[in-house]
Scaffold this active site. Sequence first.
Site, PDB file in Angstrom:
ATOM      1  N   HIS A  32      22.605  18.148  12.372  1.00  0.00           N
ATOM      2  CA  HIS A  32      23.755  18.817  11.629  1.00  0.00           C
ATOM      3  C   HIS A  32      24.350  17.358  11.222  1.00  0.00           C
ATOM      4  CE1 HIS A  32      22.603  22.562  11.805  1.00  0.00           C
ATOM      5  NE2 HIS A  32      22.366  22.828  13.223  1.00  0.00           N
ATOM      6  N   SER A  68      22.949  27.754  13.484  1.00  0.00           N
ATOM      7  CA  SER A  68      21.918  26.880  13.143  1.00  0.00           C
ATOM      8  C   SER A  68      20.963  27.481  12.597  1.00  0.00           C
ATOM      9  CB  SER A  68      21.895  25.897  14.401  1.00  0.00           C
ATOM     10  OG  SER A  68      21.254  24.855  14.027  1.00  0.00           O
TER      11      SER A  68
END
Length: 304
Positions: free
Chosen positions: A189, A85
């Site tokens: 996300h 991430s």
Amino acid sequence: MLVLVAPGQGAQTPGFLTPWLDLPGAADRIAAWSDAIGLDLAHYGTEADADAIRDTAVAQPLLVAAGLLSAAALDASPNVVAGHSVGEITAAALAGVIGDEAALRLVRTRGLAMAEAAAVADTGMAALLGGDPDVSVAHLEKLGLTPANVNGAGQIVAAGTAAQIAALVEDAPEGVRRVVPLKVAGAFHTHHMAPAVDRLREAAAALAPADPVVTYVSNADGKVVTTGDEVISRLVGQVANPVRWDLCMETFKELGVTALIEACPGGTLTGLAKRALPGVQTLALKTPDDLDAARALISEHAGA
């Protein structure tokens, strides 16, 4: 074959940066980065409490700064880099795609934009413990949830609205032992982060990325990315798309990785690697006391 990885949001703990600031030049570097992005990284990394550093706009720059600081202290030349991430921004800097200050400026924009996007609706995330990944993913999609982090080693994180998360807690996929709601600000996300993608794309347009000088593995699909432009494009798009760390670890296997070091604040990714990459030696940089062991691992495993 050595891979250096950078953790994502949630790895931070109160005071974790404190011992690193005692290293020569570290406090000055953190102060310069703080001035560049308008955020007191030293305060948040040493004095702030858990709630303060859970704030997305704070946590993300803090993690990238810590990763870069620990990697600089290690002074390693890994064969492969990757990040989970927000850790992908750290990895991009370690690969020479962008400079350290550019990475901090980009992640500051990312954190602020994601915090703003998260404030639009009541959303969240939850971790699924156990179960078959295929069964779990199908069940999440049935509930309208996104498998936002497919981390491998039996770990999936779902994301969606608060109502969808509540439904998941009441109706877990077959084989899942437990569903644990996470203390995060939003459904990262997923499509809920689309406004942040636009903000990040604007910020990225000002960058002049170089091609990676080491093998760079993208957590969008576990693929090796060879151009700087593609690295940046993926950094922008991953904000609203799932993290496929499971595929990154599959690529590590294919590349012949024999050792994995996780930048500060290490622990999460080494834990996954221990379960998913048997035979690969792992080490997490938690404090400067871990540097000597990490250097020994590098001397044994870093290839040409």
